[in-house]
Design an enzyme around this catalytic site. Structure first.
Site, PDB file in Angstrom:
ATOM      1  N   GLU A   1       0.795  -1.230   0.000  1.00 11.96           N
ATOM      2  CA  GLU A   1       0.000   0.000   0.000  1.00 11.96           C
ATOM      3  C   GLU A   1       0.832   1.288   0.000  1.00 11.96           C
ATOM      4  O   GLU A   1       0.589   2.198   0.791  1.00 11.96           O
ATOM      5  CB  GLU A   1      -0.962  -0.005   1.202  1.00 11.96           C
ATOM      6  CG  GLU A   1      -1.884  -1.215   1.183  1.00 11.96           C
ATOM      7  CD  GLU A   1      -2.784  -1.318   2.416  1.00 11.96           C
ATOM      8  OE1 GLU A   1      -2.668  -0.481   3.317  1.00 11.96           O
ATOM      9  OE2 GLU A   1      -3.600  -2.250   2.448  1.00 11.96           O
TER      10      GLU A   1
ATOM     11  N   ASN B   1       2.071  -5.205  -3.187  1.00 12.04           N
ATOM     12  CA  ASN B   1       0.658  -5.473  -2.898  1.00 12.04           C
ATOM     13  C   ASN B   1      -0.084  -4.165  -2.627  1.00 12.04           C
ATOM     14  O   ASN B   1       0.421  -3.302  -1.889  1.00 12.04           O
ATOM     15  CB  ASN B   1       0.598  -6.370  -1.647  1.00 12.04           C
ATOM     16  CG  ASN B   1      -0.771  -6.958  -1.377  1.00 12.04           C
ATOM     17  OD1 ASN B   1      -1.379  -7.555  -2.259  1.00 12.04           O
ATOM     18  ND2 ASN B   1      -1.261  -6.792  -0.157  1.00 12.04           N
TER      19      ASN B   1
ATOM     20  N   HIS C   1     -10.485  -5.778  -2.612  1.00  7.76           N
ATOM     21  CA  HIS C   1     -11.595  -5.609  -1.659  1.00  7.76           C
ATOM     22  C   HIS C   1     -12.696  -4.858  -2.416  1.00  7.76           C
ATOM     23  O   HIS C   1     -12.585  -3.654  -2.638  1.00  7.76           O
ATOM     24  CB  HIS C   1     -11.151  -4.778  -0.452  1.00  7.76           C
ATOM     25  CG  HIS C   1     -10.126  -5.454   0.395  1.00  7.76           C
ATOM     26  ND1 HIS C   1     -10.399  -6.576   1.146  1.00  7.76           N
ATOM     27  CD2 HIS C   1      -8.818  -5.167   0.626  1.00  7.76           C
ATOM     28  CE1 HIS C   1      -9.309  -6.944   1.803  1.00  7.76           C
ATOM     29  NE2 HIS C   1      -8.331  -6.108   1.500  1.00  7.76           N
TER      30      HIS C   1
ATOM     31  N   GLU D   1      -6.423 -10.483  -1.378  1.00 12.53           N
ATOM     32  CA  GLU D   1      -7.270 -10.230  -0.201  1.00 12.53           C
ATOM     33  C   GLU D   1      -8.733 -10.147  -0.614  1.00 12.53           C
ATOM     34  O   GLU D   1      -9.489  -9.298  -0.124  1.00 12.53           O
ATOM     35  CB  GLU D   1      -6.835  -8.930   0.498  1.00 12.53           C
ATOM     36  CG  GLU D   1      -5.380  -8.936   0.927  1.00 12.53           C
ATOM     37  CD  GLU D   1      -4.957  -7.686   1.699  1.00 12.53           C
ATOM     38  OE1 GLU D   1      -5.834  -6.921   2.150  1.00 12.53           O
ATOM     39  OE2 GLU D   1      -3.742  -7.483   1.835  1.00 12.53           O
TER      40      GLU D   1
ATOM     41  N   ASP E   1     -12.487  -9.970  -1.123  1.00 17.78           N
ATOM     42  CA  ASP E   1     -13.810 -10.050  -0.498  1.00 17.78           C
ATOM     43  C   ASP E   1     -14.726  -9.131  -1.280  1.00 17.78           C
ATOM     44  O   ASP E   1     -14.275  -8.186  -1.926  1.00 17.78           O
ATOM     45  CB  ASP E   1     -13.799  -9.748   1.016  1.00 17.78           C
ATOM     46  CG  ASP E   1     -13.052  -8.494   1.404  1.00 17.78           C
ATOM     47  OD1 ASP E   1     -12.873  -7.584   0.560  1.00 17.78           O
ATOM     48  OD2 ASP E   1     -12.643  -8.391   2.582  1.00 17.78           O
TER      49      ASP E   1
HETATM   50  O1  G2I Z   1      -7.769  -3.594   6.253  1.00 23.68           O
HETATM   51  C1  G2I Z   1      -7.949  -4.756   5.487  1.00 23.68           C
HETATM   52  C2  G2I Z   1      -6.642  -5.221   4.907  1.00 23.68           C
HETATM   53  C3  G2I Z   1      -6.161  -4.211   3.888  1.00 23.68           C
HETATM   54  N1  G2I Z   1      -4.942  -4.668   3.255  1.00 23.68           N
HETATM   55  C4  G2I Z   1      -3.876  -5.018   4.156  1.00 23.68           C
HETATM   56  C5  G2I Z   1      -4.326  -5.981   5.215  1.00 23.68           C
HETATM   57  O2  G2I Z   1      -3.288  -6.226   6.119  1.00 23.68           O
HETATM   58  C6  G2I Z   1      -5.548  -5.452   5.944  1.00 23.68           C
HETATM   59  O3  G2I Z   1      -5.896  -6.428   6.929  1.00 23.68           O
HETATM   60  C7  G2I Z   1      -6.489  -5.915   8.073  1.00 23.68           C
HETATM   61  C8  G2I Z   1      -6.871  -7.057   8.994  1.00 23.68           C
HETATM   62  O4  G2I Z   1      -7.833  -7.843   8.354  1.00 23.68           O
HETATM   63  C9  G2I Z   1      -7.459  -6.502  10.294  1.00 23.68           C
HETATM   64  O5  G2I Z   1      -7.635  -7.577  11.224  1.00 23.68           O
HETATM   65  O6  G2I Z   1      -5.587  -5.046   8.719  1.00 23.68           O
HETATM   66  C10 G2I Z   1      -6.180  -4.410   9.838  1.00 23.68           C
HETATM   67  C11 G2I Z   1      -5.228  -3.394  10.407  1.00 23.68           C
HETATM   68  O7  G2I Z   1      -4.808  -2.501   9.465  1.00 23.68           O
HETATM   69  C12 G2I Z   1      -6.537  -5.457  10.898  1.00 23.68           C
HETATM   70  O8  G2I Z   1      -7.196  -4.847  11.957  1.00 23.68           O
HETATM   71  C13 G2I Z   1      -6.571  -4.949  13.185  1.00 23.68           C
HETATM   72  C14 G2I Z   1      -7.202  -3.950  14.118  1.00 23.68           C
HETATM   73  O9  G2I Z   1      -6.985  -2.655  13.583  1.00 23.68           O
HETATM   74  C15 G2I Z   1      -6.562  -4.045  15.442  1.00 23.68           C
HETATM   75  O10 G2I Z   1      -7.211  -3.185  16.329  1.00 23.68           O
HETATM   76  C16 G2I Z   1      -6.628  -5.491  15.938  1.00 23.68           C
HETATM   77  O11 G2I Z   1      -5.898  -5.607  17.153  1.00 23.68           O
HETATM   78  O12 G2I Z   1      -6.719  -6.262  13.684  1.00 23.68           O
HETATM   79  C17 G2I Z   1      -6.020  -6.414  14.901  1.00 23.68           C
HETATM   80  C18 G2I Z   1      -6.084  -7.873  15.297  1.00 23.68           C
HETATM   81  O13 G2I Z   1      -7.408  -8.323  15.367  1.00 23.68           O
END
Ligand code: G2I
Length: 456
Positions: free
Chosen positions: A163, A205, A242, A271, A273
């Site tokens: 990103e 990515n 996404h 990724e 969805d």
């Molecule tokens: O945001 C969706 C994805 C976009 N592309 C990069 C990916 O790495 C990203 O994944 C998401 C995860 O699916 C989330 O699970 O990235 C988020 C963070 O940027 C993740 O969220 C985080 C929460 O912000 C935190 O508060 C939490 O502790 O997930 C953490 C674990 O559950």
């Protein structure tokens, strides 16, 4: 292809039970037409692809979750566990427990692992958020090196940089502390990753890079083309994909996939969805990937809707209760009906550079070696003389016992002894005084390598 047919035939054989197998005889069974695949991973494998899911370590104790994971998927991406805040929570103190748990779960069941992600403006630990300049650049490169080294041999592909481009119409890099260390931070990260794990495919990515007409897509395309031309080690582009009402599946998605592939990189849907999980849209995404020979596979960003970062959009293939949704059936059917076309080169999307006439200036080649116990990576720089060249060939004699195992940005004629390397489609043309790079990994000891260059 032969492998896929063998798998299909074996599965058909296994599907027959005792009496019928005995009656039919193995020769006839193996000649029977292949049954359609019954899981996402197996059906994708028959198309020479993988089908993966983002996985959270803390859900591996949920048997409803692991039942679906283990049955359906043959690739896994840790959703958060390999990110910078998870793997280096304090500077210089690395923490791999949760990521190792996912990697072990996957690999012990024959699933491959995509690494996500080594360098990103987001999810940085506090210590890194507060850094800048040379100190940050060094810390980032050390992070890339340490983490890629830890998972060396276990991860098939890395999202090296995630990103890094801005949304909107600017086509510019995203402002971030990493970007402010200098525009070359991305290629520096890729070079560090290659040195640490020469066997992993290295991906850039991003999201909102699905629509071919968008400035962000074009900006990433231009960067990847530049990297390939200059020999920066990049092997693949990840399209997060996404999709939702604000960022819908674009009708030109296949053009985007094939245009990136035409640069000489693999393309991976990393990724996926889709808000509302339209079966038709999921089907189109799968068909688009299958239509592009270098689209290696698809990863959905979670398993059940309740596992999604956007759970309220119900964007995944399984309900929160674990039932298959219509989108699941559409994806499976698309994988089973898909065909793998022979690799084709789509029409160029930007005018190709004009071919300069071969000149008398010839070329020179220099080599730098990164040796470790039992192996090395050689990076070879081909430099044109006083005239532009349109093709090149480099000869390198390896010491006895040294064997090439992997190479990038060049074709090779032998794996041992006198090896000959010729340009690939995108790096044969080198301007006067300009350079192209290729590289290879080998077992054994490099010793002093003396490359010889001939220009066309
Ligand atoms: O945001 C969706 C994805 C976009 N592309 C990069 C990916 O790495 C990203 O994944 C998401 C995860 O699916 C989330 O699970 O990235 C988020 C963070 O940027 C993740 O969220 C985080 C929460 O912000 C935190 O508060 C939490 O502790 O997930 C953490 C674990 O559950």
């Amino acid at each position: 292809m032969r492998n896929a047919q063998w798998k299909a035939a074996s599965r058909a054989a296994l599907a027959l039970t005792g009496a019928s197998a005995l009656a039919a005889g193995m020769a006839m069974v193996l000649a029977a037409p292949a049954a359609a695949g019954t899981t996402l991973g197996a059906s994708a494998a028959e198309q020479g692809r993988y089908f993966g899911a983002a996985v959270a370590a803390n859900k591996l104790s949920d048997s409803a979750y692991t039942t679906i994971l283990n049955r359906e998927f043959n690739s896994v991406t840790p959703e958060n566990e390999m990110k910078i805040d998870a793997t280096e929570p304090q500077q210089g103190q690395f923490s791999y427990g949760a990521a190792d748990q996912i990697v072990n779960h996957a690999r012990s069941r024959g699933m491959q692992v995509r690494g996500h992600t080594l360098a990103w403006h987001s999810q940085q630990p506090g210590w890194m958020q507060n850094m800048s300049g040379t100190a940050l650049r060094q810390a980032m490169l050390n992070h890339v090196t340490q983490v890629a080294t830890h998972f060396r041999g276990q991860v098939v592909a890395w999202d090296v940089v995630n990103e890094a481009f801005a949304d909107g119409s600017s086509g510019a890099r995203r402002d971030s502390n990493l970007q402010r260390t200098g525009n070359d931070w991305i290629e520096a990260a890729f070079r560090a990753a290659r040195a640490a794990d020469p066997g992993a495919k290295l991906c850039y990515n991003d999201y909102n890079t699905d629509d071919w007409t968008h400035a962000k897509t074009q900006a990433v395309y231009t960067m990847v083309r530049d990297f390939k031309q200059r020999g920066v080690p990049i092997d693949c582009v990840g399209l997060q994909s996404h999709f939702n009402s604000g960022s819908p599946y674009p009708g030109n998605y296949r053009t985007t996939l094939s245009s990136f592939a035409a640069l000489g990189v693999d393309v991976q849907i990393t990724e996926l969805d889709i808000e509302g999980a339209s079966a038709a849209t999921y089907r189109s995404v799968v068909q688009d990937c299958l239509a592009v020979a270098r689209c290696n596979g698809i990863t959905v960003w979670g398993i059940r809707d309740s596992d999604s970062w956007r759970a309220s959009q119900t964007p995944l293939l399984f309900t929160s209760g674990g039932a298959k949704k219509p989108a699941y059936d559409a994806v499976l059917a698309a994988l089973n009906n898909g065909t793998t076309p022979p690799p084709t080169t789509p029409p160029p999307t930007t005018p190709p550079p004009t071919t300069p006439p071969p000149g008398p200036g010839g070329c020179t080649a220099t080599v730098s070696v990164n040796q470790w116990t039992g192996g090395f990576v050689a990076t070879v720089k081909v430099t044109a003389g006083s005239s532009a060249i349109s093709s090149w060939a480099v000869t390198i004699t390896l010491p006895s016992g040294a064997t090439v195992t992997n190479a990038w940005n060049a074709n090779r004629s032998a794996d041992a002894g006198t090896t000959r390397w010729t340009n690939v489609a995108y790096n044969g043309q080198v301007g006067a005084g300009q350079s192209a790079e290729f590289g290879f990994q080998a077992n054994g000891t490099a010793g002093g390598l003396t490359p010889a260059c001939a220009a066309g």
